[in-house]
Design a protein around this motif. Structure first.
Motif, mmCIF file in Angstrom:
data_model
loop_
_atom_site.group_PDB
_atom_site.id
_atom_site.type_symbol
_atom_site.label_atom_id
_atom_site.label_comp_id
_atom_site.label_asym_id
_atom_site.label_seq_id
_atom_site.Cartn_x
_atom_site.Cartn_y
_atom_site.Cartn_z
ATOM 1 N N THR A 1039 0.780 -1.314 -0.014
ATOM 2 C CA THR A 1039 -0.076 0.042 -0.035
ATOM 3 C C THR A 1039 0.767 1.239 0.027
ATOM 4 N N LYS A 1040 1.946 1.163 1.128
ATOM 5 C CA LYS A 1040 2.822 2.241 1.008
ATOM 6 C C LYS A 1040 3.653 2.726 -0.375
ATOM 7 N N ARG A 1041 3.852 1.336 -1.120
ATOM 8 C CA ARG A 1041 4.712 1.753 -2.323
ATOM 9 C C ARG A 1041 3.553 2.179 -3.442
ATOM 10 N N LEU A 1042 2.432 1.621 -3.263
ATOM 11 C CA LEU A 1042 1.502 2.073 -4.385
ATOM 12 C C LEU A 1042 1.059 3.534 -4.181
ATOM 13 N N HIS A 1043 1.023 3.859 -3.083
ATOM 14 C CA HIS A 1043 0.734 5.171 -2.772
ATOM 15 C C HIS A 1043 1.807 6.156 -3.478
ATOM 16 N N SER A 1044 3.092 5.759 -3.368
ATOM 17 C CA SER A 1044 4.167 6.605 -3.882
ATOM 18 C C SER A 1044 4.173 6.404 -5.262
ATOM 19 N N LEU A 1045 3.678 5.225 -6.067
ATOM 20 C CA LEU A 1045 3.799 5.366 -7.434
ATOM 21 C C LEU A 1045 2.519 6.207 -8.014
ATOM 22 N N LEU A 1046 1.355 6.256 -7.129
ATOM 23 C CA LEU A 1046 0.254 6.951 -7.761
ATOM 24 C C LEU A 1046 0.662 8.307 -7.446
ATOM 25 N N GLN A 1047 1.412 8.933 -6.474
ATOM 26 C CA GLN A 1047 1.502 10.281 -6.400
ATOM 27 C C GLN A 1047 2.506 10.787 -7.630
ATOM 28 N N CYS A 1048 3.641 9.908 -7.925
ATOM 29 C CA CYS A 1048 4.319 10.237 -8.800
ATOM 30 C C CYS A 1048 3.793 10.272 -10.388
ATOM 31 N N SER A 1049 2.751 9.311 -10.407
ATOM 32 C CA SER A 1049 2.099 9.093 -11.706
ATOM 33 C C SER A 1049 1.209 10.451 -11.931
ATOM 34 N N GLN A 1050 0.512 10.708 -10.847
ATOM 35 C CA GLN A 1050 -0.169 12.037 -10.757
ATOM 36 C C GLN A 1050 0.535 13.205 -11.279
ATOM 37 N N ARG A 1051 1.832 13.308 -10.784
ATOM 38 C CA ARG A 1051 2.569 14.539 -10.975
ATOM 39 C C ARG A 1051 2.847 14.405 -12.334
ATOM 40 N N VAL A 1052 3.259 13.193 -12.790
ATOM 41 C CA VAL A 1052 3.518 13.392 -14.352
ATOM 42 C C VAL A 1052 2.458 13.656 -15.394
ATOM 43 N N VAL A 1053 1.281 13.159 -14.774
ATOM 44 C CA VAL A 1053 0.135 13.238 -15.747
ATOM 45 C C VAL A 1053 -0.314 14.773 -15.729
ATOM 46 N N LEU A 1101 -7.621 6.151 -2.618
ATOM 47 C CA LEU A 1101 -6.191 5.973 -2.774
ATOM 48 C C LEU A 1101 -5.995 6.456 -4.428
ATOM 49 N N TRP A 1102 -6.969 6.062 -5.115
ATOM 50 C CA TRP A 1102 -6.849 6.413 -6.623
ATOM 51 C C TRP A 1102 -7.594 7.674 -6.974
ATOM 52 N N LYS A 1103 -8.380 8.412 -6.224
ATOM 53 C CA LYS A 1103 -8.971 9.325 -6.481
ATOM 54 C C LYS A 1103 -8.242 10.455 -7.040
ATOM 55 N N PRO A 1104 -7.046 10.850 -6.372
ATOM 56 C CA PRO A 1104 -6.426 12.103 -6.970
ATOM 57 C C PRO A 1104 -5.848 11.897 -8.361
ATOM 58 N N PHE A 1105 -5.524 10.604 -8.558
ATOM 59 C CA PHE A 1105 -5.000 10.447 -9.907
ATOM 60 C C PHE A 1105 -5.902 10.255 -10.942
ATOM 61 N N LYS A 1106 -7.149 9.669 -10.617
ATOM 62 C CA LYS A 1106 -8.160 9.865 -11.575
ATOM 63 C C LYS A 1106 -8.734 11.297 -12.090
ATOM 64 N N ASP A 1107 -8.765 12.209 -10.965
ATOM 65 C CA ASP A 1107 -8.915 13.613 -11.346
ATOM 66 C C ASP A 1107 -7.800 14.059 -12.192
ATOM 67 N N ALA A 1108 -6.499 13.517 -11.910
ATOM 68 C CA ALA A 1108 -5.447 14.258 -12.826
ATOM 69 C C ALA A 1108 -5.730 13.601 -14.267
ATOM 70 N N LEU A 1109 -6.057 12.456 -14.242
ATOM 71 C CA LEU A 1109 -6.377 11.778 -15.695
ATOM 72 C C LEU A 1109 -7.624 12.295 -16.249
#
Length: 1347
Positions: A1039-1053, A1101-1109
């Motif tokens: 969960t910790k690693r996934l949160h880090s991955l999604l944060q980085c992905s959100q920033r890139v998107v 956990l996925w809501k911020p990345f969903k908004d960024a997408l």
């Protein structure tokens, strides 16, 4: 003229010998320009095409016809069959067309009929098939037969010289034949004309008769009995009722056809009156039939051959005819008789049964066959070769009996006078057909070979036969026939060593053949030992009786006999599972015994060593139940017997003898499952380049005495000398090139000085001259010139002799070649091991020497065979998936091997382009070994409980991968292949999950190179596909690693723009899609469990990345094909509706922003919008409207609607283009997706009503309907204005309405649509008055508008 259109039918093109090379088609071109008034009307049959009141059209005139159509006739004579066929189909197609005229049809028929007389190559083929195709395509109402008859009369007049008249007759025969071939109805009178013309044409030339009678045969097949009796037979009977001497192939063939079709009309009485017999299968006709076949045969494919063969075989009189008349008539064959005989024999092979073929192979026919095969330049060789292939086809049948095979093979070997059939006919018939022979047939052939070898004195034939006999010993059908194989081997040994009367040439060949026969081992060890034992017993009798065997060899043989008998006796009392040791030694002893007969020196030494090994092996087997005693026997001073045997095998392998190599490989394959590490190490020492000492024996020591002396000089140096030489070579290896160059220069300078002195002596008085001065030849006398020539010639001759010989850089030295071959043979032994289930210790030990050998040879072109073989064996070794055991190996050893492999890319940088894939294979293999060993250790340690906390199981391997992974991404000069890491993450390696944190850092780190980031994302994708690795790190850490991955992905998107790399974003979207589908990720408590996608309350956990997408989609990025595809798949997987996302949202709001509106606010706005737009719009929101995704379609539709509206209002000559005006929208209020959807519903409803109104006025813009359309348009405008006022009163405030309207439209809908009037000359063509494309067509923005 009405024509019936239907399927075009074109007959198959028939090859005839009627075409010449002269160009007679030029007449057609000459006649095309004429316009004579020729008639084509028939006197008897009315022409359905022409009427009586209309004048007859000239069939020779091409006036008014399309030139392209006329060119098709010339293509009918093309040499390419495909060109002719295409031209024929096109002509038929145009004739069938409704646009075809009567004159075109008549010209076509006349032109085709005339073309049948052309003697151009392939012309008659093309014209004939086209004529038949047209006659089949058109019925009698469209084209009467009389048109064809008239064309024949007008176009094929027999005039001119003799050759031209013959061509005209040929054309007539083909034209009448085309009528018959087409199957058109023919009346009695027309049939009489056709038959008479065919009979007349057949008598013009002999080569016309087969064609004419072929058409008559087809006519007989078409007519019924009444027509044949009343019309056809009266005309044919006088031509066919000829005596035997006047009969031809064509007349007899037509007669047989008529008799078969109408037996009551062509009855026995007619046959008896004509031939004196009721049928040709009667003995009284055999003599005349034989004469007819041998003297009057026409072509190989004449149907009479098949008819005669069938009649004779079915009557049972074939053998009487063949042996009593046909074969004796071939005693003195001529060329024509030989061709006729082989042709008849070929047709018989296709007709008779397999058992009868051998009876047809009688002396004369076999002699003709062999005679033609011996002379390859013979014009009939192709026919003889075809006959041989037909016989081979019969022999290769699966259902043929052994007796039938013997009956065919035996006459070929005996009646030809050459039992060595292949040698004397220069073919490989017996060799090729041997693979299809049955066991009984092989036994019979070998008996014939042995009888010939015993009785004949022809040495060369005898050598050929024993060589083929040796091959038959290893025939697949004789694999289990041990007794028979041993008997043949003894027969060869008898002629090789125990027959003093045999010539030296034959005896030498027999020796070589005998030892080659031993080179075909049996598949099973038991069969091999039995085969050799029985052979040894029978050869032993010959040794005791007589022969050229020396007393020393006989003494060795006696000792060997005792050992063999001892082993055989022991094997009888030993269990089958434990008898393999005795069988292995039995194979070695007997092979060395047979080798004693050829060269006693080497086998005698090896036999002494085998005695020690066998004693050791038997002692170990007797005491193997006592572990303590067995361990005492295994001391460093007393090696295992397998090691001694391996040393013996390597010694044999170093010899340049194929038999010894075959023995070694066979025995090694038997020992493979019992090989010890020390025994394997002996083989590895040979291929390891770091080992300088190899048990190498010169491969060519038996060939040249000079090479033997050189080798003996090297051996006299002893071990110390070899060691010193190797040390010196190591020291001087680096400076070898420079030393050779300097030595060569010094030597050349010395020789040059000597040459200069010789020249000075030869010049005498002129020697005082300098090198730059020359000697004047005119000042020398004849005597001085002669002496000078001799002196200079002697000087240069000595210089040539003293000049050093330069080495051939394109060829390995002799020692290098021998060592390369020796290593190739040792690789065969290692490859044998790879086919077995090896232990981890043996397989890991063999890997590094193979890799080292590959490193040495990979850049050496002269050692390419060794490099390819090494790479192949290394791949097979590293692909082993199952291991026999994991004993004698610890994890630390595997970690050390892996560490060495990781260090090679840095130590061997220049070799990495060549061996990178091999490094990947080896690293993957070691990782596989560690996983296997880890699982074995876990299963054995039952008492050790697994830790609840996630931990690294094999820390050494993990740290190596982690460290080198860091170097790969952080250092530019890292040479570690990327495949090392990608392959490791695919395996079920639990520790790979702990690399997740590092990979996330490398995939999104700001200091990492862009291409390395892309590779890191690919590794993350591979890792999340590995459920074993992901599950090993536990849910909290995941969960910790996934949160880090999604944060980085959100920033890139969020930071993505037009300059972003599409490939990186594509890989990122693919990674996130794999993460969503990962089973271990789905188990996390923070993920949704419903199928509604990732976006509900449980997916925070996925809501911020969903908004960024969502914001990324609104930017309108992702136009690249692969990126668009993966983005769409990810969006659908996350529950995003792409058609509801406004592409201009991010631009209007000043950049990419996350959607933060709450569900309650979204619901309130949605309810308010429904109230504003009405309840009906809410129902429409649930419906999905299909749209065209092509760019510009929407603008075209809008422009079309406005043109239609303008036409209804009287603006008939204008074109309306879409005008896009950007509207600034305040970014404060951001509606939810439901509001956007409802606003879109209102716009769609409004446009739909506008469309209906415009359609009402789009029917016609001329006349009285214009006023009606203007009235309808005015009414629709009133309705729109009322609806607009109603909507404006229902809005809350002008500001709110403006914001809702601004934010609920897409970038294309966000721009206000208006129309621009531009005058045009043609509204349909969408062009302006100056001829340029219209604004609607160019999609160009205009600024002048009409509100």
């Amino acid at each position: 003229m009405k024509k019936k259109t239907g399927k075009t039918v074109v007959p198959v093109e028939n090859n005839t010998s009627l075409n010449g090379t002269d160009n007679k088609e030029q007449k057609a071109r000459t006649l095309d320009g004429n316009s004579e008034n020729d008639t084509a009307a028939s006197d008897n049959v009315p022409n359905a095409v022409l009427t009586t009141s209309k004048p007859v059209i000239n069939t020779k005139s091409s006036k008014g016809l399309n030139p392209q159509f006329l060119d098709l006739f010339w293509k009918l004579a093309d040499k390419e069959a495909s060109v002719r066929l295409n031209a024929s189909l096109e002509i038929i197609k145009q004739i069938e067309s409704a646009l075809s005229s009567e004159s075109q049809l008549n010209y076509t028929i006349g032109r085709l009929v005339q073309g049948l007389a052309s003697n151009r190559e392939c012309a008659r083929h093309g014209y004939y098939i086209t004529l038949v195709g047209i006659l089949k395509a058109l019925d009698a109402t469209q084209l009467t037969n009389q048109v064809v008859h008239d064309a024949i009369k007008n176009r094929l007049v027999a005039e001119g010289n003799k050759k031209e008249r013959i061509d005209q007759h040929v054309g007539q025969v083909l034209a009448y034949g085309a009528l018959l071939k087409s199957g058109r109805p023919i009346d009695k009178e027309e049939m009489l004309v056709i038959i008479n013309q065919l009979i007349i044409g057949s008598k013009i030339k002999s080569y016309i008769q087969p064609v004419a009678y072929g058409f008559l045969e087809e006519l007989c097949q078409q007519v019924d009995a009444e027509t044949f009796k009343g019309t056809v037979w009266p005309l044919l009977k006088p031509e066919l009722s000829l005596p035997w001497e006047d009969q031809t192939f064509d007349t007899l063939n037509l007669l047989l056809v008529a008799k078969s079709k109408f037996p009551k009309i062509v009855d026995k009485r007619f046959w008896k009156e004509t031939f004196g017999s009721s049928n040709i299968n009667k003995p009284e006709c055999f003599s005349e039939l034989t004469t007819l076949i041998l003297t009057k045969s026409s072509s190989e494919d004449h149907p009479l051959f098949t008819k005669i063969a069938k009649i004779l075989f079915e009557s049972g009189k074939l053998l009487d005819f063949w042996s009593g008349h046909f074969d004796p008539a071939l005693e003195f064959p001529t060329n024509s008789k030989s061709v006729a005989a082989l042709t008849m024999f070929n047709h018989l092979l296709k007709t008779v049964d397999d058992d009868v073929v051998g009876q047809l192979l009688q002396k004369s026919i076999v002699s003709i066959l062999v005679t033609i095969l011996q002379a390859k330049e013979d014009m009939n060789f192709e026919l003889a070769d075809k006959t041989l292939e037909s016989i081979k086809t019969v022999l290769a049948k699966e259902d043929i009996s052994p007796d039938a095979q013997i009956s065919i093979i035996e006459p070929l070997l005996t009646l030809s006078g050459h039992i060595a059939f292949d040698k004397n006919t220069n073919t490989r018939f017996i060799a090729n057909v041997s693979f299809s022979l049955k066991k009984e047939t092989i036994v019979k052939i070998v008996e014939m070979y042995r009888q010939f070898v015993t009785d004949s004195s022809r040495t060369q034939d005898k050598i050929t036969l024993i060589q083929h006999l040796a091959k038959l010993i290893s025939h697949p059908a004789m694999q289990r026939e041990v007794e028979w194989k041993a008997s043949q081997l003894v027969f060869l040994a008898q002629w090789a060593y125990f027959t003093p009367s045999a010539s030296k040439v034959f005896s030498s060949a027999a020796k070589e053949t005998f030892h080659r026969a031993l080179d075909h081992p049996c598949k099973k060890l038991e069969d091999l030992s039995t085969f050799l034992s029985k052979s040894f017993e029978q050869v032993n009798k010959l040794v005791d009786v007589d022969g050229e065997i020396t007393d020393e060899v006989k003494e060795y043989w006696k000792n060997l006999k005792k050992v063999v008998e001892k082993i055989q006796k022991k094997n009888r009392t030993t269990k089958e599972t434990d008898s393999w040791t005795g069988q292995v030694f039995l194979v070695l002893y007997i092979n060395m015994g047979f080798e004693l007969l050829r060269q006693p020196e080497l086998p005698s030494e090896i036999i002494a060593e085998l005695d020690t090994c066998y004693s050791k092996a038997t002692e170990n087997s007797n005491k193997k139940t006592k572990a303590a005693k067995a361990k005492q026997l295994e001391t460093p001073e007393d090696p295992h017997w397998l090691e001694v045997v391996t040393d013996i095998l390597l010694s044999l392998l170093s010899r340049n003898q194929h038999l010894l190599r075959s023995i070694v490989v066979s025995v090694w394959s038997l020992l493979a499952e019992h090989v010890t590490p020390n025994a394997l190490q002996q083989v590895l020492d040979v291929i390891d380049p770091s080992k300088k000492e190899t048990p190498l024996v010169d491969a060519d020591e038996e060939d040249e005495d000079l090479e033997e002396s050189d080798l003996s000089d090297e051996e006299e140096e002893g071990p110390n000398g070899e060691k010193e030489a190797s040390e010196e070579s190591e020291i001087e290896e680096e400076d070898d090139g420079e030393d050779e160059f300097s030595d060569g220069m010094d030597e050349e300078e010395t020789i040059t000085d000597k040459l200069r002195m010789k020249i000075h002596e030869a010049l005498g008085d002129s020697a005082a001259l300098t090198d730059t001065e020359s000697v004047d030849i005119d000042d020398l006398s004849d005597g001085q010139m002669e002496r000078l020539d001799k002196a200079l010639g002697s000087a240069f001759q000595e210089f040539r002799k003293a000049r050093p010989v330069r080495k051939n850089v394109n060829k390995l030295p002799k020692e290098g070649t021998a060592l390369m071959h020796f290593r190739l043979r040792c690789l065969d032994l290692i490859e044998v091991l790879t086919d077995k289930e090896l232990s981890i210790s043996l397989s890991a030990a063999a890997m590094m020497p193979l890799l080292s050998l590959l490193e040495v040879t990979v850049k050496e072109p002269l050692q390419k065979p060794l490099m390819d073989r090494t790479r192949s064996v290394l791949r097979k070794l590293t692909n082993i998936r199952r291991f026999s055991d994991s004993k004698d190996v610890v994890m630390e050893d595997l970690v050390k091997l892996l560490q060495i492999l990781f260090s090679k890319p840095y130590a061997k940088k220049t070799l990495m382009p060549y061996i990178s894939e091999d490094i990947v294979q080896c690293c993957s293999f070691i990782l596989r070994c560690t996983l296997h060993l880890s699982r074995v250790n876990e299963s054995t340690n039952d008492q050790k409980k697994k830790s609840k906390e996630p931990h690294v199981e094999v820390d050494g391997v993990y740290q190596l991968y982690r460290t080198n992974l860091s170097k790969f991404f952080l250092k530019r000069d890292s040479h570690v292949p990327f495949g090392v890491f990608s392959r490791a993450l695919v395996y079920p390696w639990p520790d790979a999950g702990f690399l997740l944190e590092s990979l996330i850092e490398y995939a999104f780190g700001p200091t990492i190179l862009k291409n390395r980031k892309l590779l890191a994302v690919q590794l993350l994708t591979a890792l999340f596909r590995n459920s074993t690795a992901i599950s090993a790190i536990g849910e909290p850490l995941l969960t910790k690693r996934l949160h880090s991955l999604l944060q980085c992905s959100q920033r890139v998107v969020e930071e993505a723009g037009s300059d972003s790399k599409p490939k990186y974003l594509n890989e990122l979207f693919m990674l996130l899609r794999v993460v969503l589908l990962c089973p271990e990720v789905a188990k996390l408590s923070s993920l949704p469990t419903t199928s509604g996608g990732v976006g509900t309350d449980d997916g925070q956990l996925w809501k911020p990345f969903k908004d960024a997408l969502t914001a990324f989609t609104a930017k309108g990025l992702g136009k690249q094909k692969d990126l668009k595809k993966n983005h769409s798949m990810l969006a659908r997987l996350m529950g995003l509706a792409l058609d509801e996302i406004e592409p201009a949202q991010a631009a209007c709001s000043g950049g990419s922003k996350r959607l933060t509106s709450s569900p309650e606010a979204d619901g309130a706005k949605s309810t308010k919008t429904l109230t504003t737009n009405g309840s009906k719009a809410g129902e429409m929101a649930t419906k999905k409207k299909t749209k065209s995704n092509r760019a510009g379609d929407k603008e075209k539709k809008e422009a079309k609607k406005r043109r239609m509206t303008a036409s209804g209002e009287g603006f008939g000559g204008v074109t309306f283009a879409q005008v896009d005006m950007d509207i600034d929208v305040a970014p404060e209020a951001e509606p939810s997706s439901s509001v956007v959807a409802q606003e879109k519903v209102g716009e769609r409803k409004k446009r739909r009503k506008d469309s209906e109104t415009m359609k009402a006025g789009s029917h016609d813009t001329n006349g009285n309907q214009v006023e009606q359309e203007v009235v309808e348009e005015a009414t629709s405008k009133k309705k729109k204005s009322k609806k607009k006022d109603k909507n404006s009163t229902e809005q809350v405030s002008p500001t709110a309405a403006e914001e809702a309207s601004a934010e609920s439209t897409t970038p294309k809908k966000l721009k206000k649509r208006q129309t621009t009037v531009e005058s045009t000359t043609d509204d349909r063509r969408e062009e302006t008055t100056d001829g340029t494309p219209s604004p609607a067509k160019k999609k160009k923005k205009r600024k002048s508008t009409i509100d």
